[in-house]
Design a protein around this motif. Structure first.
Motif, PDB file in Angstrom:
ATOM      1  N   GLY A 336       0.694  -1.291  -0.231  1.00  0.00           N
ATOM      2  CA  GLY A 336       0.234  -0.010  -0.056  1.00  0.00           C
ATOM      3  C   GLY A 336       0.858   1.215  -0.141  1.00  0.00           C
ATOM      4  N   VAL A 337       0.319   2.187   0.865  1.00  0.00           N
ATOM      5  CA  VAL A 337       1.127   3.419   0.734  1.00  0.00           C
ATOM      6  C   VAL A 337       2.354   3.549   1.399  1.00  0.00           C
ATOM      7  CG1 VAL A 337       0.002   4.385   2.821  1.00  0.00           C
ATOM      8  CG2 VAL A 337       0.818   6.051   1.242  1.00  0.00           C
ATOM      9  N   LYS A 338       2.490   2.477   2.158  1.00  0.00           N
ATOM     10  CA  LYS A 338       3.913   2.483   2.928  1.00  0.00           C
ATOM     11  C   LYS A 338       4.927   1.892   2.247  1.00  0.00           C
ATOM     12  CE  LYS A 338       2.345   0.082   6.514  1.00  0.00           C
ATOM     13  NZ  LYS A 338       0.699  -0.227   5.981  1.00  0.00           N
ATOM     14  N   SER A 339       4.609   1.153   0.993  1.00  0.00           N
ATOM     15  CA  SER A 339       5.644   0.573   0.122  1.00  0.00           C
ATOM     16  C   SER A 339       6.392   1.625  -0.301  1.00  0.00           C
ATOM     17  CB  SER A 339       4.882  -0.091  -0.930  1.00  0.00           C
ATOM     18  OG  SER A 339       4.064   0.713  -1.623  1.00  0.00           O
ATOM     19  N   TRP A 340       6.011   2.943  -0.519  1.00  0.00           N
ATOM     20  CA  TRP A 340       6.581   4.096  -1.155  1.00  0.00           C
ATOM     21  C   TRP A 340       7.050   5.261  -0.287  1.00  0.00           C
ATOM     22  CZ3 TRP A 340       4.525   8.908  -1.375  1.00  0.00           C
ATOM     23  CH2 TRP A 340       2.924   8.974  -1.272  1.00  0.00           C
ATOM     24  N   SER A 341       6.079   5.487   1.093  1.00  0.00           N
ATOM     25  CA  SER A 341       6.265   6.449   1.542  1.00  0.00           C
ATOM     26  C   SER A 341       7.350   6.305   2.762  1.00  0.00           C
ATOM     27  CB  SER A 341       4.964   6.806   2.290  1.00  0.00           C
ATOM     28  OG  SER A 341       4.411   5.743   2.972  1.00  0.00           O
ATOM     29  N   VAL A 342       7.430   5.110   3.154  1.00  0.00           N
ATOM     30  CA  VAL A 342       8.249   4.652   4.140  1.00  0.00           C
ATOM     31  C   VAL A 342       9.699   4.556   3.392  1.00  0.00           C
ATOM     32  CG1 VAL A 342       8.996   2.891   5.498  1.00  0.00           C
ATOM     33  CG2 VAL A 342       6.801   3.617   5.543  1.00  0.00           C
ATOM     34  N   GLY A 355      15.016  -3.847  -0.907  1.00  0.00           N
ATOM     35  CA  GLY A 355      13.829  -4.658  -1.161  1.00  0.00           C
ATOM     36  C   GLY A 355      12.639  -3.985  -0.622  1.00  0.00           C
ATOM     37  N   THR A 356      11.442  -3.779  -1.391  1.00  0.00           N
ATOM     38  CA  THR A 356      10.232  -3.330  -0.881  1.00  0.00           C
ATOM     39  C   THR A 356       9.057  -4.365  -1.579  1.00  0.00           C
ATOM     40  OG1 THR A 356       8.741  -1.536  -0.589  1.00  0.00           O
ATOM     41  CG2 THR A 356      10.010  -1.422  -2.403  1.00  0.00           C
ATOM     42  N   SER A 357       8.165  -4.700  -0.833  1.00  0.00           N
ATOM     43  CA  SER A 357       7.174  -5.503  -1.238  1.00  0.00           C
ATOM     44  C   SER A 357       5.968  -4.689  -1.714  1.00  0.00           C
ATOM     45  CB  SER A 357       6.263  -6.388  -0.238  1.00  0.00           C
ATOM     46  OG  SER A 357       5.101  -6.935  -0.559  1.00  0.00           O
ATOM     47  N   VAL A 358       5.365  -5.076  -3.102  1.00  0.00           N
ATOM     48  CA  VAL A 358       4.626  -4.524  -3.560  1.00  0.00           C
ATOM     49  C   VAL A 358       3.030  -5.196  -3.928  1.00  0.00           C
ATOM     50  CG1 VAL A 358       5.848  -2.659  -4.816  1.00  0.00           C
ATOM     51  CG2 VAL A 358       5.285  -5.093  -5.950  1.00  0.00           C
ATOM     52  N   LYS A 359       3.200  -5.965  -3.137  1.00  0.00           N
ATOM     53  CA  LYS A 359       1.783  -7.056  -3.057  1.00  0.00           C
ATOM     54  C   LYS A 359       0.508  -6.372  -3.011  1.00  0.00           C
ATOM     55  CE  LYS A 359      -0.124 -11.343  -1.076  1.00  0.00           C
ATOM     56  NZ  LYS A 359       0.213 -12.239  -0.118  1.00  0.00           N
ATOM     57  N   ARG A 368       5.762   5.189  -8.135  1.00  0.00           N
ATOM     58  CA  ARG A 368       6.400   6.255  -7.272  1.00  0.00           C
ATOM     59  C   ARG A 368       7.832   5.652  -6.835  1.00  0.00           C
ATOM     60  NH1 ARG A 368       1.026   7.062  -5.447  1.00  0.00           N
ATOM     61  NH2 ARG A 368       0.157   9.262  -5.600  1.00  0.00           N
ATOM     62  N   ILE A 369       7.690   4.100  -6.453  1.00  0.00           N
ATOM     63  CA  ILE A 369       8.706   3.567  -6.023  1.00  0.00           C
ATOM     64  C   ILE A 369       9.781   3.505  -6.962  1.00  0.00           C
ATOM     65  CG2 ILE A 369       9.628   1.150  -5.395  1.00  0.00           C
ATOM     66  CD1 ILE A 369       6.754   0.528  -4.270  1.00  0.00           C
ATOM     67  N   LYS A 370       9.541   3.294  -8.151  1.00  0.00           N
ATOM     68  CA  LYS A 370      10.433   3.439  -9.477  1.00  0.00           C
ATOM     69  C   LYS A 370      11.109   4.897  -9.688  1.00  0.00           C
ATOM     70  CE  LYS A 370       8.196   0.171 -12.449  1.00  0.00           C
ATOM     71  NZ  LYS A 370       7.654  -0.339 -13.567  1.00  0.00           N
ATOM     72  N   GLN A 371      10.208   5.936  -9.157  1.00  0.00           N
ATOM     73  CA  GLN A 371      10.876   7.083  -9.290  1.00  0.00           C
ATOM     74  C   GLN A 371      11.768   7.282  -7.931  1.00  0.00           C
ATOM     75  OE1 GLN A 371       7.678   9.952  -9.409  1.00  0.00           O
ATOM     76  NE2 GLN A 371       6.664   9.074 -11.338  1.00  0.00           N
ATOM     77  N   ILE A 372      11.598   6.810  -7.103  1.00  0.00           N
ATOM     78  CA  ILE A 372      12.408   6.979  -5.808  1.00  0.00           C
ATOM     79  C   ILE A 372      13.518   6.262  -5.721  1.00  0.00           C
ATOM     80  CG2 ILE A 372      12.474   6.901  -3.137  1.00  0.00           C
ATOM     81  CD1 ILE A 372       9.354   7.148  -3.270  1.00  0.00           C
ATOM     82  N   LEU A 373      13.501   4.901  -6.157  1.00  0.00           N
ATOM     83  CA  LEU A 373      14.651   3.967  -6.226  1.00  0.00           C
ATOM     84  C   LEU A 373      15.366   3.938  -7.585  1.00  0.00           C
ATOM     85  CD1 LEU A 373      13.073   0.953  -4.429  1.00  0.00           C
ATOM     86  CD2 LEU A 373      14.482   2.558  -3.446  1.00  0.00           C
ATOM     87  N   HIS A 378      14.525  -3.419  -7.008  1.00  0.00           N
ATOM     88  CA  HIS A 378      14.306  -3.861  -5.568  1.00  0.00           C
ATOM     89  C   HIS A 378      12.809  -3.950  -5.058  1.00  0.00           C
ATOM     90  CE1 HIS A 378      18.362  -2.529  -4.735  1.00  0.00           C
ATOM     91  NE2 HIS A 378      18.205  -1.614  -5.516  1.00  0.00           N
ATOM     92  N   MET A 379      11.902  -4.027  -6.241  1.00  0.00           N
ATOM     93  CA  MET A 379      10.589  -4.383  -5.803  1.00  0.00           C
ATOM     94  C   MET A 379      10.266  -5.907  -6.262  1.00  0.00           C
ATOM     95  SD  MET A 379       8.386  -1.144  -7.468  1.00  0.00           S
ATOM     96  CE  MET A 379       8.452  -1.886  -9.392  1.00  0.00           C
TER      97      MET A 379
END
Length: 496
Positions: A336-342, A355-359, A368-373, A378-379
Motif C-alpha cells: 500500500g502507501v507504506k511501500s513508497w512513503s516509508v 527490497g520493498t514488497s508491492v503485493k 512512485r517506488i520506481k521514481q524513488i529507487l 528492488h520491488m
C-alpha cells in the motif's frame, strides 16, 4: 442481492483509478483485486475489509449479523486509538445458530439485537453487517435496518459486504459506499468554515494522527472528519461541508473521495504523512486546495514558515542517528502507501533499501517506488518464506520492517525486526513520528542481543572427542576381559 451486484460493478468501474481506466470493458468488470485462490484466505474477505474500515468510528455500535465465529475472527484486528468514546471496543453479534437458520429467525433476532443495543448503550448510530451465512439464506438486512431506524429513532446503517463477494480491498470500498448512501450529508453543521478538511483512509494507528493534527491546528485548519481514525458519527455525517480532502490510501477509499468531489465539490489529492518531505508536501497541498476554494492566501506563507521550523527541528534530531544508520540496509515487507512513503522517508537519512514488497500496492504506488529507487529491481510482488529466510540469513539486510506474520522468519534468521503494520506500538506519522521511526530502527539494529545470539553455542565450541582404538597387546587383552565380564550375568557368579 441484485442491488449488491450493481454496487460491486460500480465499485469495479472506478474512473478515478488510472489502472482501471487503462483496461478494456471485460477486464474492468473483474476489478482491481487479484483472483482469489480456492481454499486460501487471500488476505481477508470483503466483510473483514468493511469492518476494518468502519470499526475505528469510536461512538458507533458495530453489529455483526452472523454466527459467532465471524465476529470473533475480525474483532480487534487494528491498533487504532480513540481520544474519547470506547464503544467501538465492544463486540456485538446476533450469534446465529443452526436452529435460527433452519427456523428462519435471523431477521427477528437482528431486530431484537438492535433494540437491546439502543436501550443498553444509546449510540448515535448502529452499523449492521451481513456475512456469508446471512447473505446466502436471504435475510433482508436493509428492510430490517429501515424498520429499526423508524422504530427506535436512530440511524441503523446496513453495510452490505458479505465475505464471499470478494477481497478485503473490495470490502473497504463497499464500506465507503455505505457511508455515502446512509451517513455523509445527513446532518448539516452550523459551524462550517473555509479551513475545514477531510482526511480519508487514516486509521490513527497507535494514535499517530495525533502527531499530525497539532500541525493542522497551528495553521488554523480544522479536520471536519478523519475517516475512520478517531472519528465520531456526527463528524462523518457533516463531512460533506469540508472544503478539501486528503486521501492517505487510495486503494481503500478512492471511490469515496471521487464521489464526494462530484456531489459536493470537495477536491482531493493523495498524500502521505510518513517522512519529513512527504509531510511537508501534504501540508502544502492542503493549503493550496483551501486557497483555491476561497481561503485567505496568507495561509500559504504560514504553512511555509511552519514547515521550515518543523523540518529544522526534525533534521537536528535525526542528525544524531545518521552516523549510526547511514548505509544500513533495510528490507520492507509491507504494501500500500507504506511501500513508497516509508521508502522515501528512510532514504532521506541515508538508509539503503534492498527490497520493498508491492503485493498490495497500486500501479501508482509502484510508479512512485520506481521514481524513488530509480529502478524496479528492488520491488518484489511476493517473496516465499524460504526465500526471505535465505536472504536474511545471508545478511543481505540489516533489519526487516514488516507485519507480525513475517517477524518469526526474521527472528529465526537472527535479523532485527520492526513492526511497521497495523499492530505496531509506536506512531510514525509526521515529523515527530519520523524521528520515532528512526529511533526504533536504531534501537533494533544496535541491540546487543543480536551479537549474542549470532555467536556459536557453547556446545558447538567444544573440541571433538574421538574414540581411540587400542594399539598394544596388553590393551587388547584388557578390552577383551572387560567385554567378557560385561557379558556375564548374576547367575554366573554363583554363591561368590
Amino acid at each position: 442481492m441484485s442491488s449488491l451486484r450493481a454496487k460491486i460493478q460500480d465499485v469495479f468501474n472506478e474512473p478515478a483509478c488510472e489502472q482501471n481506466r487503462g483496461k478494456d470493458a471485460k477486464a474492468r468488470k473483474e476489478g482491481c483485486s487479484k483472483r482469489l485462490t480456492p481454499g486460501a484466505a487471500a488476505g481477508g474477505c470483503a466483510f473483514d475489509g468493511a469492518k476494518i474500515l468502519l470499526q475505528p468510528i469510536t461512538d458507533v455500535a458495530q453489529l455483526i449479523h452472523a454466527p459467532l465465529a465471524c465476529e470473533g475472527n475480525s474483532w480487534d484486528n487494528r491498533g487504532a486509538a480513540s481520544s474519547g468514546p470506547t464503544l467501538w471496543r465492544t463486540s456485538f453479534t446476533t450469534d446465529l445458530t443452526e436452529l435460527d437458520v433452519v427456523m428462519g429467525q435471523g431477521e427477528r433476532k437482528l431486530f431484537k439485537a438492535i433494540r437491546e443495543i439502543k436501550e443498553a448503550y444509546g449510540p448515535p448510530a448502529i452499523f449492521v453487517y451481513p456475512t456469508c451465512v446471512t447473505a446466502l439464506i436471504g435475510d433482508d438486512i436493509e428492510a430490517v435496518c429501515k424498520r429499526a431506524a423508524e422504530k427506535f429513532g436512530l440511524p441503523v446503517v446496513p453495510v452490505n459486504a458479505p465475505g464471499f463477494v470478494g477481497s478485503k480491498n473490495l470490502g473497504n470500498k463497499l464500506a465507503g459506499e455505505a457511508l455515502l448512501d446512509h451517513v455523509i450529508g445527513t446532518v448539516e453543521p452550523d459551524d462550517a468554515g473555509p479551513y475545514d478538511i477531510n482526511i480519508l483512509g487514516e486509521f490513527n494507528l497507535s494514535g499517530e494522527f495525533w502527531l499530525v493534527k497539532p500541525l493542522l491546528d497551528r495553521l488554523g485548519i480544522r479536520v471536519r472528519a478523519c475517516i475512520p481514525g478517531d472519528a465520531r458519527y456526527l463528524d462523518i455525517a457533516c463531512a460533506h461541508r469540508a472544503r478539501a480532502a486528503m486521501m492517505v490510501c487510495s486503494t481503500a477509499l478512492i471511490n469515496l473521495a471521487r464521489k464526494m468531489e462530484q456531489r459536493w465539490d470537495i477536491p482531493f489529492f493523495e498524500g502521505s504523512f510518513y517522512g519529513i518531505t512527504d509531510t511537508s508536501e501534504a501540508l502544502r497541498q492542503l493549503s493550496q486546495l483551501l486557497v483555491k476554494k476561497g481561503a485567505d492566501p496568507e495561509i500559504l506563507g504560514r504553512t511555509e514558515a511552519l514547515i521550515a521550523e518543523e523540518e529544522t527541528i526534525a533534521w537536528k534530531k535525526l542528525a544524531a542517528y545518521r552516523p549510526r544508520l547511514e548505509g544500513k540496509r533495510v528490507l520492507l515487507n509491507t504494501g500500500g502507501v507504506k511501500s513508497w512513503s516509508v521508502v522515501h522517508a528512510l532514504m532521506e537519512i541515508g538508509i539503503e533499501i534492498v527490497g520493498t514488497s508491492v503485493k498490495k500496492s497500486t500501479v501508482e504506488d509502484k510508479e512512485r517506488i520506481k521514481q524513488i529507487l530509480k529502478d524496479d529491481n528492488h520491488m518484489f510482488e511476493q517473496m516465499a518464506p524460504r526465500e526471505l529466510y535465505t536472504m536474511l540469513s545471508e545478511h543481505k539486510a540489516d533489519i526487516t520492517l514488516s507485519g507480525g506474520r513475517t517477524q518469526f522468519i526474521a527472528l529465526k534468521a537472527k535479523t532485527p525486526w520492526l513492526d511497521i503494520n497495523q499492530e505496531r506500538q509506536h506512531p510514525y506519522a509526521g515529523y515527530d513520528g519520523m524521528v520515532e521511526l528512526v529511533r526504533q530502527i536504531d534501537l533494533a539494529i544496535h541491540n546487543p542481543i543480536w551479537r549474542q545470539v549470532r555467536e556459536p553455542a557453547p556446545w558447538d565450541c567444544q573440541p571433538a572427542v574421538r574414540e581411540e582404538l587400542p594399539s598394544t597387546k596388553s590393551e587388547t587383552a584388557t578390552l577383551h576381559a572387560v567385554q567378557e565380564f560385561a557379558g556375564t550375568t548374576a547367575d554366573d557368579f554363583g554363591e561368590w
